[in-house]
Design an enzyme around this catalytic site. Structure first.
Site, PDB file in Angstrom:
ATOM      1  N   ASP A 125       0.829  -1.212   0.000  1.00  0.00           N
ATOM      2  CA  ASP A 125       0.000   0.000   0.000  1.00  0.00           C
ATOM      3  C   ASP A 125       0.858   1.255   0.000  1.00  0.00           C
ATOM      4  OD1 ASP A 125      -2.016  -1.721   0.193  1.00  0.00           O
ATOM      5  OD2 ASP A 125      -2.657  -1.157   2.216  1.00  0.00           O
ATOM      6  N   ASP A 179       0.718   4.212  -2.650  1.00  0.00           N
ATOM      7  CA  ASP A 179       0.502   5.613  -2.278  1.00  0.00           C
ATOM      8  C   ASP A 179       1.623   6.499  -2.810  1.00  0.00           C
ATOM      9  OD1 ASP A 179      -1.828   5.021  -0.989  1.00  0.00           O
ATOM     10  OD2 ASP A 179      -0.962   4.975   1.026  1.00  0.00           O
ATOM     11  N   SER A 236     -13.440   8.927  -2.199  1.00  0.00           N
ATOM     12  CA  SER A 236     -12.241   8.454  -1.527  1.00  0.00           C
ATOM     13  C   SER A 236     -11.781   9.564  -0.570  1.00  0.00           C
ATOM     14  CB  SER A 236     -11.211   8.180  -2.605  1.00  0.00           C
ATOM     15  OG  SER A 236     -10.074   7.665  -2.027  1.00  0.00           O
ATOM     16  N   LEU A 237     -10.648   9.393   0.064  1.00  0.00           N
ATOM     17  CA  LEU A 237     -10.145  10.444   0.963  1.00  0.00           C
ATOM     18  C   LEU A 237      -8.772  10.907   0.502  1.00  0.00           C
ATOM     19  CD1 LEU A 237     -10.998   8.782   4.398  1.00  0.00           C
ATOM     20  CD2 LEU A 237     -11.906  10.972   3.631  1.00  0.00           C
ATOM     21  N   GLU A 292     -11.204   9.657  13.842  1.00  0.00           N
ATOM     22  CA  GLU A 292     -11.598   8.239  13.949  1.00  0.00           C
ATOM     23  C   GLU A 292     -10.508   7.347  13.353  1.00  0.00           C
ATOM     24  OE1 GLU A 292     -15.033   7.731  11.446  1.00  0.00           O
ATOM     25  OE2 GLU A 292     -16.036   9.471  12.308  1.00  0.00           O
ATOM     26  N   LYS A 337      -8.862   4.789  10.843  1.00  0.00           N
ATOM     27  CA  LYS A 337      -9.138   4.431   9.446  1.00  0.00           C
ATOM     28  C   LYS A 337      -9.024   2.911   9.364  1.00  0.00           C
ATOM     29  CE  LYS A 337      -8.002   5.724   4.729  1.00  0.00           C
ATOM     30  NZ  LYS A 337      -7.970   4.404   4.151  1.00  0.00           N
ATOM     31  N   LYS A 350     -12.404  14.517  10.449  1.00  0.00           N
ATOM     32  CA  LYS A 350     -13.587  15.041   9.755  1.00  0.00           C
ATOM     33  C   LYS A 350     -14.086  16.291  10.469  1.00  0.00           C
ATOM     34  CE  LYS A 350     -14.958  10.317   8.790  1.00  0.00           C
ATOM     35  NZ  LYS A 350     -15.838   9.204   9.070  1.00  0.00           N
ATOM     36  N   LYS A 390      -2.265   9.014   7.190  1.00  0.00           N
ATOM     37  CA  LYS A 390      -1.859   7.609   7.027  1.00  0.00           C
ATOM     38  C   LYS A 390      -0.659   7.286   7.929  1.00  0.00           C
ATOM     39  CE  LYS A 390      -3.017   5.008   4.007  1.00  0.00           C
ATOM     40  NZ  LYS A 390      -3.336   4.767   2.639  1.00  0.00           N
ATOM     41  N   CYS A 444      26.938 -28.252   7.185  1.00  0.00           N
ATOM     42  CA  CYS A 444      26.921 -27.130   8.120  1.00  0.00           C
ATOM     43  C   CYS A 444      27.684 -25.965   7.496  1.00  0.00           C
ATOM     44  CB  CYS A 444      27.581 -27.555   9.429  1.00  0.00           C
ATOM     45  SG  CYS A 444      27.995 -26.165  10.485  1.00  0.00           S
TER      46      CYS A 444
END
Ligand code: IVH
Length: 665
Positions: free
Chosen positions: A32, A36, A81-82, A112, A114, A288, A312, A403
C-alpha cells in the site's frame, strides 16, 4: 532521462494496472505504501506540468472496479475516496487551511481510526436492508446483498422507531486480526495460497459468488459515514455515529471530538501506540469536520471530500528483492535460514534482513533467491516475509547438506521436525554461540564481554573451550582492538566476579539443550552441587518436577559426557563456584585452601565434605602435592596419606575437620 510526458503516461498505466489487480483480483504486486508513493509522484508531476494532466487520470477519480460477475448498483450519492496526509506537518496544514476557509477558530473535528477493510454501501428502505454494495468505481458498485446479509454486525432491520424512509449507510467490512490469522492458515492448507493482508481477505470474502462461503469468513463491520438520507436526523458526525448505535450497529469506541490541533496530535500519539493492541487493522486516522452543515459548505471534488482527510500511518509492508538465503548455525547446532534483502524502508527504518524461521517456511512460501517479496513488520517484531509478490527464480531452494560453519553433515532432526542440525560438537559456529551465551547477562553475567570481544579472542586463538575464559589474562585483553588499561582490568574483575555465580546460573550458562533458566534453577535447588549432578541418573532427573523425559535425557547425556566434565572441572580448578547459593554461604573463609580427601569418612560422605569445603571457598583436588593445605583422612587411608606425610602436609581427621570448619564458619 525519460521525458516528463512519458513518465506521467507510464505512471498512469502502472496505477491502472495495480488498481485492476487490487480491486478485481484482491491481489497486489506492491505494498500500500508503495502504491501511495506512486500516486503522490503522479500527483506532483501533474500539478507541476498541468499540460500533461488528464481528467481521467487515476489521481482524479475514485479508483475501483465493477466486475461483470455481479449485478451493478448505482449509488444514490457517489462513494468518494479520501485525500491522504503522511506527516504531522501535512495534517496541521490541512487543519489550518480548513479552519481558515470556514473562518472559524473554534471548529470541532472528529478523529476516527481508518479501518483497513473494504467499504460497503447499505441501502435501507423504511429501516429494512434492501441492498448491500461494494464501492466499485465510486458511482456504481457491485450488488453483494446476500453476502452483506451474512455479516452479524449489520442489522437487517434498523432498531429504531420511525427510521428514515431512505437511508444509505456506509462503513468498512473487515476481518479481525486473530480471525484472519486462523483463516489464512486454513486457506493456505487447502489451496496453497495466502492473502497478503486482512483487507485483501475481507474484499475477497465479500465478493464471493456463494454467500455461504462469505458466511464462514467471520466478516465484521464498522459504520463511518452515510450517503443519501431522506431527511436529517442529526447535525454532527458524532451524533450520526451515536444514532447508528441506537439503530443496532456496533460503534468502534476509539473516536474523539477535538477542538484544536494539539488535541488531535495527542490522539494521534495514543493511536499510534494503541493500534498494535487493537484486534482490527487500522492504517491511519480520519479527521472530519464534525458539523454536517459546515461539511456541505466545504464540499467535495470528484474524488474526495474537502471536509475530511486521512492521516496515514507509516506503512508496515514493503516489497523488495530477496538477494540471498543465508544459513546460520545456532548454539545447539540448529541451522536456520535468514534472508538478505535489498534495503527498503519499512515503518520508519531501513530493513535489509529478515528471519525465515526454518526450511519448511521457505518451502511454504515457495521463495528463492531473486524473488520479489512482500515484507511486513507488525509492532516491534523483526521483519518477516509475508509472500512472494513476483517469482523471478526458476528453481526451488534446497536446505544445505552441510553445516555452513564447519562443513560437517547437516542432519534432519526427524521426519516430524523441521530443523536441520549440525551434530559436530566442535563446530566453531556453535562454540562461538556457546561463548556468547555463557558470558551473557542471564548466564554468568560477565559485564562488558560482548560479541566482538568473543570474536577477537577466537581469532587470536585464546579460546578453545568455555573454561578458557577463566585463564584469560590482562595482556590477552590489552592485545585486542580499542582496549585500554581500564577496560582490560574491568573485564578481568568481571570475570573474577562471575566465579561467584550460583550453580543454577552455571547450569544455564553451560547451554545444555532444552535447559532454560527455570529448569536450571529447579535442578540446582534439588541437587545442590555440580559433583552431585555428575552422578544423577536419567531416572532421578526425570523424577524432578518440570523435568520430563526429553529434559532428563538431555541433562544425563550432558553431565555424562567426558569432555563436558573436563571443561567443568577446569572451571572448578580456576575457582568457579559449583554450588547453589544456599550452600555457598559467605563462601570465602577457605579461599585458596586446597584439600585432598582420602579413606572412608564416618560422619560425612566424601561428597558432603567436598561440598562444605567448596562452600567456604576451598578447593578439593585428587592428588597430594606441596600445594595441598590439608589432607582429610578416614579409615583405610592409603597412598595419599603416605604422600602427605612425606611432603609434610597438614593431616586432619573428621574431628579436626569439624574444628577447622567451625572456626572458619
Ligand atoms: S469516511 C468520503 N471514515 O477509507 C469518504 N472512511 O481511503 C468518507 N475508511 O473509502 C469516508 N475508515 O472506505 C471514513 N473512519 C473512516 C474510515 C473510512 C476507513 C475507508 C473508506 C474510504 C477509504 C478512503
Amino acid at each position: 532521462m525519460e521525458n516528463i510526458q512519458n513518465l506521467i503516461k507510464r505512471l498512469r498505466e502502472e496505477l491502472v494496472r495495480h488498481n485492476a489487480l487490487y480491486y478485481d483480483k484482491n491481489e497486489s504486486e506492491i505494498s500500500d505504501g508503495e502504491y501511495d508513493a506512486l500516486v503522490r509522484k503522479l500527483e506532483c508531476l501533474e500539478q507541476e506540468y498541468p499540460l500533461f494532466a488528464l481528467p481521467k487520470s487515476p489521481t482524479k477519480k475514485v479508483s475501483g472496479y465493477v466486475s461483470s460477475s455481479f449485478r451493478s448498483i448505482k449509488h444514490a450519492v457517489p462513494m468518494l475516496s479520501l485525500d491522504n496526509t503522511y506527516s504531522r506537518d501535512e495534517t496541521a496544514s490541512w487543519y489550518e487551511k480548513t479552519v481558515k476557509k470556514l473562518n472559524n477558530s473554534n471548529l470541532e473535528f472528529v478523529i476516527e481510526p481508518k479501518i483497513d477493510g473494504v467499504s460497503a454501501n447499505l441501502m435501507y428502505l423504511d429501516g429494512v436492508l434492501v441492498v448491500g454494495a461494494t464501492r466499485g468505481d465510486g458511482k456504481t458498485g457491485e450488488d453483494v446483498t446476500e453476502n452483506i446479509k451474512t455479516i452479524q454486525d449489520i442489522p437487517h432491520k434498523l432498531k429504531i422507531e420511525s427510521p428514515p424512509s431512505f437511508f444509505e449507510l456506509r462503513g468498512e467490512v473487515y476481518i479481525n486480526k486473530s480471525d484472519f490469522k486462523k483463516f489464512n492458515e486454513k486457506i493456505f492448507y487447502s489451496t496453497g495460497k495466502k492473502f497478503a493482508n486482512s483487507r485483501n481477505a475481507a474484499s475477497g470474502s465479500l465478493r464471493q459468488k456463494n454467500f455461504q462461503i462469505t458466511a464462514e469468513r467471520k466478516l465484521r463491520f464498522f459504520i463511518h459515514s452515510f450517503g443519501k438520507i431522506e431527511k436529517g436526523h442529526f447535525e454532527k458526525q458524532s451524533e450520526f455515529l451515536k444514532y447508528c448505535q441506537s439503530c443496532g450497529f456496533k460503534l468502534q469506541s476509539n473516536f474523539k471530538i477535538c477542538n484544536s490541533f494539539e488535541e488531535m496530535s495527542k490522539f494521534m500519539d495514543i493511536m499510534l501506540e494503541k493500534k498494535f493492541l487493537l484486534n482490527y487493522e487500522i492504517d491511519g486516522l480520519v479527521i472530519k469536520v464534525n458539523n454536517l452543515r459546515l461539511q456541505s459548505e466545504l464540499g467535495s471534488t470528484n474524488k474526495s471530500p474537502k471536509w475530511a482527510v486521512a492521516f496515514k500511518f507509516p506503512s508496515k509492508q514493503a516489497t523488495t528483492k530477496l538477494i540471498k538465503i543465508r544459513s546460520q548455525v545456532g548454539r545447539t547446532g540448529i541451522i536456520t535460514p535468514s534472508a538478505v534483502l535489498e534495503p527498503v524502508p519499512l515503518s520508519g527504518v531501513i530493513i535489509s534482513h529478515a528471519t525465515l524461521h526454518n526450511f519448511e517456511e521457505i518451502e511454504r512460501l515457495n521463495v528463492n533467491e531473486g524473488d520479489i517479496v512482500l515484507m511486513e513488520r507488525a509492532g516491534d517484531v523483526i521483519p518477516k516475509i509475508v509472500k512472494v509478490m513476483r517469482k523471478e527464480s526458476k528453481s526451488f531452494f534446497k536446505p544445505p547438506k552441510k553445516c555452513p560453519s564447519c562443513g560437517s553433515e547437516a542432519v534432519k532432526e526427524s521426519e516430524k521436525k523441521v530443523a536441520y542440525r549440525c551434530i559436530n560438537l566442535e563446530c566453531p559456529a556453535q562454540f562461538r554461540r556457546h561463548l556468547i551465551h555463557f558470558v551473557s547477562r542471564n548466564a554468568m553475567d560477565i559485564d562488558g564481554f560482548g560479541e566482538s570481544i568473543v570474536d577477537q579472542l577466537l581469532e587470536k586463538k585464546k579460546l578453545y573451550k568455555l573454561s578458557d575464559i577463566y585463564r584469560l589474562s590482562y595482556d590477552d585483553f590489552m592485545a585486542l582492538k580499542f582496549f585500554k588499561n581500564r577496560k582490560a582490568s574491568n573485564l578481568i574483575k568481571a570475570i573474577a566476579e562471575s566465579k561467584k555465580r550460583s550453580l543454577s546460573r552455571l547450569i544455564f550458562a553451560l547451554g545444555i539443550r532444552h535447559i532454560g533458566e527455570k529448569v536450571s534453577k529447579i535442578v540446582a535447588k534439588r541437587f545442590k552441587t555440580m559433583e552431585a549432578l555428575f552422578s544423577v541418573s536419567f531416572e532421578d532427573f526425570s523424577k524432578v518436577q518440570e523435568v520430563g523425559e526429553v529434559l532428563a535425557l538431555s541433562l544425563r547425556e550432558f553431565f555424562k559426557n567426558t569432555t563436558v566434565r573436563h571443561v567443568i572441572e577446569d572451571m572448578a580448578l580456576n575457582g568457579v563456584n559449583m554450588m547453589e547459593d544456599e550452600t555457598y554461604k559467605k563462601g570465602s573463609q577457605l579461599e585458596g585452601r586446597t584439600f585432598v580427601l582420602t579413606g572412608e569418612l564416618e560422619r560425612y560422605s566424601r561428597q558432603k565434605a567436598s561440598e562444605i569445603i567448596k562452600s567456604l571457598g576451598g578447593k578439593v583436588t585428587s592428588s597430594v602435592s606441596k600445594k595441598t593445605d590439608y589432607v582429610l583422612t578416614g579409615e583405610n587411608a592409603g597412598s595419599k596419606l603416605a604422600k602427605a606425610k612425606e611432603l609434610d602436609v597438614n593431616i586432619i581427621d573428621e574431628t579436626g575437620f569439624e574444628k577447622l570448619i567451625n572456626i572458619m564458619r
